[in-house]
Scaffold this motif. Structure first.
Motif, short mmCIF file in Angstrom:
data_model
loop_
_atom_site.label_atom_id
_atom_site.label_comp_id
_atom_site.label_asym_id
_atom_site.label_seq_id
_atom_site.Cartn_x
_atom_site.Cartn_y
_atom_site.Cartn_z
N UNK A 9 0.82 -1.21 0.00
CA UNK A 9 0.00 0.00 0.00
C UNK A 9 0.85 1.26 0.00
N UNK A 10 0.16 2.37 0.01
CA UNK A 10 0.84 3.66 0.11
C UNK A 10 0.83 4.10 1.56
N UNK A 11 1.95 4.56 2.04
CA UNK A 11 2.01 5.08 3.41
C UNK A 11 1.56 6.54 3.36
N UNK A 12 0.46 6.80 4.08
CA UNK A 12 -0.01 8.19 4.13
C UNK A 12 1.00 8.97 4.97
N UNK A 13 1.49 10.01 4.42
CA UNK A 13 2.59 10.88 4.89
C UNK A 13 3.59 10.95 3.74
N UNK A 56 -1.33 11.49 7.72
CA UNK A 56 -1.95 10.56 8.68
C UNK A 56 -2.54 11.29 9.89
N UNK A 59 -5.76 12.83 8.95
CA UNK A 59 -6.78 11.80 8.70
C UNK A 59 -7.33 11.29 10.02
N UNK A 60 -6.43 11.05 10.94
CA UNK A 60 -6.86 10.54 12.24
C UNK A 60 -7.71 11.57 12.98
N UNK A 63 -11.17 11.82 11.39
CA UNK A 63 -12.03 10.66 11.72
C UNK A 63 -12.50 10.74 13.18
N UNK B 137 -11.89 1.15 7.11
CA UNK B 137 -10.75 1.37 8.02
C UNK B 137 -10.58 0.19 8.96
N UNK B 183 7.64 2.17 9.27
CA UNK B 183 6.32 2.77 9.53
C UNK B 183 6.16 3.02 11.02
N UNK B 186 0.37 5.15 14.34
CA UNK B 186 -0.45 6.29 13.96
C UNK B 186 -0.44 6.56 12.46
N UNK B 187 0.50 5.98 11.76
CA UNK B 187 0.51 6.17 10.30
C UNK B 187 -0.50 5.21 9.66
N UNK B 188 -0.91 5.57 8.45
CA UNK B 188 -1.89 4.76 7.72
C UNK B 188 -1.27 4.16 6.47
N UNK B 189 -1.69 2.95 6.18
CA UNK B 189 -1.35 2.32 4.90
C UNK B 189 -2.63 2.30 4.07
N UNK B 190 -2.56 2.83 2.88
CA UNK B 190 -3.75 2.88 2.02
C UNK B 190 -3.65 1.82 0.94
N UNK B 208 -8.01 1.51 4.48
CA UNK B 208 -6.97 2.19 5.25
C UNK B 208 -6.64 1.36 6.49
N UNK B 210 -4.75 1.58 9.94
CA UNK B 210 -4.06 2.47 10.89
C UNK B 210 -3.15 1.61 11.76
#
Lengths: 101, 319
Positions: A9-13, A56, A59-60, A63, B137, B183, B186-190, B208, B210
Motif C-alpha cells: 500500500x501507500x504510506x499516508x505521509x 496521517x 486523517x486521524x 475521523x 478502516x 512505519x 499512527x501512520x496509515x497504509x492505504x 486504510x 491504521x
C-alpha cells in the motif's frame, strides 16, 4: 475468499491525501471538511483551499471529529475540544514512554 | 451461530425507546472509547455495541430483529436454527439499504449480523447508477520489530461485494499486506481498491490500515531505542561502528571515553513521519571473557598498568 498476493500500500505521509480523498476516507461530504477547515478545527499539512493536502495526523483527527459528532451529537467546536484533549493526552503519554526507556 | 441479544449488550429493556437507545450507546461509547480504554475487552465490547446500535437505532432493522428474537426466546431453540429464520424474514421485503453506518464498518460484524443484515434482498440491477464503494478502516496492531525490519502480515476484512448471484453481501476477505520498513504508530497504509465494492461498475473504495504497536499502542513516540554493544577498547578509544536503523545501516561515531549506559541519539533516524523520530542507541560495554585466547594476559597487563590510577569504586564510595 483468500487473496494470497502480497499487497503493497501507500504510506499516508509519504503520499498525502487530497480534500476529496480525505472526505471519502472519513465518509463525509467535502463541505463538511471545508467548514471545519475554515473554522480552524482541522488543518492541512500543505497547500491551501482546494489543493490542500492531508497526512496521517490529519486523517486521524478528521475521523475522530466525525466519530465525536456522530456518536455523541457533539457540535463541531465541542468535538474539536475533545479531540484536542485526546491529542494532548497522547503527546504526554509518548513523553512518559520516552522518559521511561 | 450464536444468537446475539442486542438489548443485553446495550443494557436495555426490549421496550426501550429511541432516546434511551441513543443514551445507552453514548454511555457505552464514552466508557469504552479507544482513547480512554485501549484494552482488548473494551475494543471487543465496542464492536458488539456498534453492531447492536446499528440494528436497534434503525426502525426497520429493529423490527426484523425483534421478530427473530421473540421466536428465539419462545422456542428457546438451539441457535443453529436462527440463521434460517432470519433468512426467511429477510426475503419478505426487508431490503438492504446500504452499508452499515460509515465509520463503523471494517472491524467486523458478527456472523449473526451478517446473516441477518449482510445480504441484499435483490441482486444488483444492471442499470444501477454507478457509485464508488466506500472506504473502509481497520486498525492493524503489529510488533515494533515489524516496523523496524518490515514484514508481511495477514489482515481479515469484511466488506460489501456482490456474491455469485449479484447480491451485495458482507464478504470476508483475507489479505496479505506488506508492512513497510520504518512505519510508525499512527501512520496509515492505504490499499487502493480494497474497500467496499462499487455499484454499477464503479470502482471499489480503498482500505486504510491504521498502524498501532502492541503494548502502549498509540502512546509510543517515533523514537526507536536499541542497544549498542561495544568492546571496551571501542568505548575507551572511540570508534566507528555500524548500526541498523529503519532507513538502513548507518555508521555511528562513538566518541572516546563513552561510558556504559550512555545514550547516543541519531536525529531523524527513527521511525518515519512528520517529524521523523530519533534513533536512540544505549551503549552496552561488553567485556571479552577471560577464556578467550590472549584475554587473560591482556587483562593482567591492563591491571598492572592501571590499578594504581583506576579505582572503579572510588566514585561510588564518595557518594
Amino acid at each position: 475468499m483468500n487473496d494470497e498476493a502480497i499487497l503493497t500500500g501507500l504510506v499516508i505521509d509519504e503520499h498525502t491525501l487530497s480534500l476529496d480523498e480525505l472526505a471519502s476516507a472519513c465518509g463525509v461530504p467535502v463541505d463538511w471538511l471545508h467548514q471545519r477547515l475554515e473554522a480552524g478545527l482541522l488543518v492541512c499539512c500543505s497547500g491551501e483551499g482546494l489543493s490542500s493536502r492531508f497526512a496521517s495526523l490529519q486523517l486521524r483527527r478528521a475521523r475522530r471529529l466525525v466519530a465525536m459528532e456522530r456518536d455523541f451529537d457533539a457540535n463541531q467546536e465541542l468535538a474539536a475540544l475533545v479531540v484536542d484533549l485526546f491529542e494532548e493526552v497522547q503527546k504526554l503519554r509518548a513523553e512518559l514512554d520516552a522518559r521511561a526507556q | 451461530m450464536r444468537f446475539e441479544d442486542y438489548y443485553e449488550v446495550m443494557g436495555l429493556k426490549p421496550d426501550a425507546d429511541g432516546p434511551a437507545i441513543k443514551q445507552a450507546y453514548r454511555r457505552l461509547a464514552r466508557l469504552n472509547h479507544p482513547d480512554l480504554n485501549s484494552s482488548a475487552q473494551a475494543h471487543a465490547l465496542m464492536v458488539k455495541v456498534n453492531e447492536a446500535y446499528e440494528v436497534l437505532s434503525d426502525p426497520q432493522r429493529r423490527a426484523a430483529y425483534d421478530g427473530v428474537r421473540r421466536r428465539h426466546r419462545a422456542r428457546n431453540a438451539p441457535t443453529a436454527g436462527v440463521g434460517d429464520d432470519m433468512a426467511s424474514d429477510w426475503q419478505q421485503g426487508f431490503r438492504f439499504a446500504g452499508a452499515p453506518s460509515a465509520g463503523r464498518t471494517g472491524e467486523g460484524f458478527s456472523d449473526f449480523f451478517t446473516s441477518m443484515f449482510g445480504r441484499a434482498a435483490k441482486p444488483e440491477r444492471a442499470d444501477a447508477k454507478p457509485e464508488r464503494g466506500s472506504d473502509e478502516h481497520i486498525t492493524l496492531t503489529i510488533d515494533a520489530a515489524d516496523a523496524l525490519q518490515g514484514a508481511v502480515r495477514s489482515v481479515t476484512v469484511r466488506t460489501l461485494a456482490p456474491d455469485e448471484q449479484g447480491h451485495r453481501a458482507v464478504t470476508l476477505r483475507r489479505l496479505q499486506v506488506q508492512i513497510p520498513k520504518g512505519i510508525a504508530a499512527g501512520q496509515h497504509i492505504r490499499l487502493t481498491g480494497q474497500g467496499a465494492a462499487g455499484v454499477g461498475g464503479a470502482a471499489a473504495g480503498d482500505l486504510y490500515l491504521e498502524v498501532q504497536f502492541k503494548q502502549g499502542a498509540l502512546t509510543q513516540s517515533r523514537d526507536v531505542h536499541q542497544a549498542l554493544p561495544l568492546a571496551p577498547w571501542e568505548a575507551a578509544l572511540g570508534a566507528e561502528v555500524d548500526a541498523t536503523t529503519p532507513a538502513g545501516p548507518v555508521s555511528v561515531s562513538v566518541p572516546p571515553d563513552t561510558p556504559h549506559g550512555k545514550r547516543l541519539r541519531l536525529k531523524g533516524r527513527g521511525l518515519g513521519g512528520e517529524p521523523a523520530g530519533d534513533m536512540v542507541l544505549a551503549v552496552e560495554v561488553v567485556l571479552p571473557p577471560s577464556t578467550l585466547p590472549g584475554a587473560r594476559a591482556a587483562y593482567t597487563a591492563m591491571a598492572r598498568s592501571l590499578e594504581k590510577d583506576f579505582k572503579p569504586r572510588a566514585a561510588a564510595a564518595d557518594h
